[in-house]
Enzyme design. Structure first.
Site, PDB file in Angstrom:
ATOM      1  N   LYS A  43      -5.159  -1.781   6.133  1.00  0.00           N
ATOM      2  CA  LYS A  43      -4.454  -2.636   7.127  1.00  0.00           C
ATOM      3  C   LYS A  43      -4.740  -2.110   8.488  1.00  0.00           C
ATOM      4  O   LYS A  43      -4.099  -2.821   9.643  1.00  0.00           O
ATOM      5  CB  LYS A  43      -3.026  -2.201   7.286  1.00  0.00           C
ATOM      6  CG  LYS A  43      -2.467  -2.971   5.313  1.00  0.00           C
ATOM      7  CD  LYS A  43      -0.896  -2.412   4.652  1.00  0.00           C
ATOM      8  CE  LYS A  43      -0.898  -2.797   3.502  1.00  0.00           C
ATOM      9  NZ  LYS A  43       0.329  -2.408   3.222  1.00  0.00           N
ATOM     10  N   ASP A  72       4.996  -7.368   5.488  1.00  0.00           N
ATOM     11  CA  ASP A  72       5.810  -6.586   4.750  1.00  0.00           C
ATOM     12  C   ASP A  72       6.805  -5.873   5.288  1.00  0.00           C
ATOM     13  O   ASP A  72       8.123  -5.727   4.334  1.00  0.00           O
ATOM     14  CB  ASP A  72       4.438  -4.890   4.488  1.00  0.00           C
ATOM     15  CG  ASP A  72       3.274  -5.194   3.551  1.00  0.00           C
ATOM     16  OD1 ASP A  72       3.379  -5.446   3.052  1.00  0.00           O
ATOM     17  OD2 ASP A  72       2.947  -4.098   4.209  1.00  0.00           O
ATOM     18  N   GLY A  91      10.067   8.626   4.852  1.00  0.00           N
ATOM     19  CA  GLY A  91       8.721   8.038   5.014  1.00  0.00           C
ATOM     20  C   GLY A  91       8.620   7.428   6.952  1.00  0.00           C
ATOM     21  O   GLY A  91       9.840   7.007   7.666  1.00  0.00           O
ATOM     22  N   ALA A  92       7.551   7.680   7.131  1.00  0.00           N
ATOM     23  CA  ALA A  92       7.291   7.876   8.660  1.00  0.00           C
ATOM     24  C   ALA A  92       6.096   6.833   8.584  1.00  0.00           C
ATOM     25  O   ALA A  92       5.070   7.021   9.348  1.00  0.00           O
ATOM     26  CB  ALA A  92       6.974   9.124   9.222  1.00  0.00           C
ATOM     27  N   ASN A 110      11.318  11.809   7.445  1.00  0.00           N
ATOM     28  CA  ASN A 110      10.469  12.653   6.914  1.00  0.00           C
ATOM     29  C   ASN A 110      10.408  13.608   6.723  1.00  0.00           C
ATOM     30  O   ASN A 110      10.567  14.785   7.194  1.00  0.00           O
ATOM     31  CB  ASN A 110       8.804  12.237   7.894  1.00  0.00           C
ATOM     32  CG  ASN A 110       7.829  11.513   7.277  1.00  0.00           C
ATOM     33  OD1 ASN A 110       7.214  11.276   6.509  1.00  0.00           O
ATOM     34  ND2 ASN A 110       6.967  12.141   7.735  1.00  0.00           N
ATOM     35  N   TYR A 131       6.138   0.909  -6.288  1.00  0.00           N
ATOM     36  CA  TYR A 131       6.589  -0.240  -7.773  1.00  0.00           C
ATOM     37  C   TYR A 131       5.797   0.273  -8.950  1.00  0.00           C
ATOM     38  O   TYR A 131       6.002  -0.125  -9.945  1.00  0.00           O
ATOM     39  CB  TYR A 131       6.384  -1.465  -7.469  1.00  0.00           C
ATOM     40  CG  TYR A 131       5.231  -1.386  -6.545  1.00  0.00           C
ATOM     41  CD1 TYR A 131       4.064  -1.902  -7.999  1.00  0.00           C
ATOM     42  CD2 TYR A 131       4.424  -1.565  -5.666  1.00  0.00           C
ATOM     43  CE1 TYR A 131       3.195  -2.234  -7.625  1.00  0.00           C
ATOM     44  CE2 TYR A 131       3.417  -1.551  -5.235  1.00  0.00           C
ATOM     45  CZ  TYR A 131       2.528  -2.177  -5.763  1.00  0.00           C
ATOM     46  OH  TYR A 131       1.312  -2.281  -5.672  1.00  0.00           O
TER      47      TYR A 131
END
Ligand SMILES: NC(=O)c1ccc[n+]([C@@H]2O[C@H](COP(=O)([O-])OP(=O)(O)OC[C@H]3O[C@@H](n4cnc5c(N)ncnc54)[C@H](OP(=O)(O)O)[C@@H]3O)[C@@H](O)[C@H]2O)c1
Length: 280
Positions: free
Chosen positions: A80, A116, A139-140, A162, A225
């Site tokens: 990405k 996203d 999260g980070a 995080n 997921y």
């Protein structure tokens, strides 16, 4: 526009639009199932494939997709960030998030964007409005960046928590979040919206936070997921929260990709059903 090229063709031919996802390892990705179902529903003469591309082959793979005039390809882990160097342009959204998950052929140029963040906010908007809400992002990493960007864009107040608090603080400064800290701070951080973007819970029965820290009446989205009902979501339900499985984030980010390319409204329910049917 591919909508103009819609045809009754039953097998791919030279005019068929090539689309796909570039990732490594490819494992079992359900993106082809979702997109091909949408193509069929919209009558598009297009095909979507999964391309397993190791990091060392990314430049050659993008050159190949360019030569084949691929109309759109998704970009997933681990490409990405690195894919940006191989594109003709990257839009402001993807630059700010720092990652490209979608590349579309426009006037002969490969243009990168990021959907996203749209996946995260539309998934949450199944259950709640976001403007003025207090949101916590756990999260980070890359997914946190997209979620924080989307929540800020919708007018939510955002705290980032995080495992490594320094990373949370750096991200909060960069994307303009209101607060940052460690995961243990969740229990005394008031919030109406909680988004887990850590990888905790992925193919395991672990949760990034204790059940007691989850709030009744809040809306909890887990970006993880697999499995669909993570420990975090089950804990959240038992605490009286409303839950949004990560499947919806994936479906909405894919829908936004399709809409970016075709301009047509994506068939969300058909894509979600294809995602479910592709379960192994
Ligand atoms: N549903 C969707 O559409 C969608 C889209 C993209 C990604 N995802 C999912 O989102 C998750 C994160 O992906 P990513 O690309 O953002 O990963 P990433 O950039 O590697 O970030 C991982 C994050 O998880 C934290 N973490 C890892 N192990 C941990 C542990 N044992 N305890 C606590 N925190 C831990 C890391 O904390 P540190 O900073 O302390 O290392 C970091 O904040 C993955 O499960 C991915 O499948 C879902």
């Amino acid at each position: 526009m591919p909508g103009n090229a819609a045809s009754q063709r039953t097998s791919p031919g030279a005019g068929t639009a090539l689309c796909g996802i570039v990732l490594h390892p490819s494992g079992h990705t359900r993106s082809p199932a979702m997109h091909n179902a949408a193509f069929r529903a919209l009558g598009l003469d297009a095909v979507y494939l999964a391309f397993d591309v190791p990091p060392a082959a990314l430049a050659v793979a993008v050159a190949g997709l360019r030569a084949l005039r691929a109309r759109q390809f998704a970009v997933s882990i681990p490409h990405k960030e690195t894919v940006m160097a191989h594109l003709d342009a990257v839009d402001d959204t993807a630059r700010r998030i720092g990652a490209v998950n979608t590349v579309t052929l426009r006037d002969g140029l490969l243009v990168g964007t990021n959907t996203d963040w749209i996946g995260a906010v539309r998934a949450l908007e199944r259950e709640t409005e976001l403007a003025g809400r207090r949101a916590v992002v756990l999260g980070a990493g890359g997914t946190a960046r997209a979620a924080v960007y989307g929540l800020r864009k919708r007018g939510a107040q955002v705290a980032i928590l995080n495992r490594t608090p320094e990373r949370a603080a750096a991200l909060a400064r960069e994307l303009g979040a209101d607060a940052a800290g460690g995961l243990e701070e969740l229990s005394h951080t008031p919030h109406e919206v909680l988004v887990n973007t850590t990888s905790v819970g992925l193919r395991s029965d672990a949760s990034p936070v204790p059940a007691e820290a989850l709030r009744q009446g809040s809306v909890v989205l887990d970006a993880v997921y697999d499995p669909e009902r993570t420990r975090l979501l089950r804990d959240a339900e038992s605490r009286g929260a409303r839950v949004v499985p990560g499947k919806w984030m994936l479906v909405y980010q894919a829908a936004a990709q399709l809409e970016t390319w075709t301009g047509s409204k994506a068939p969300i329910e058909i894509m979600a059903a294809a995602f479910d049917a592709a379960r192994t």
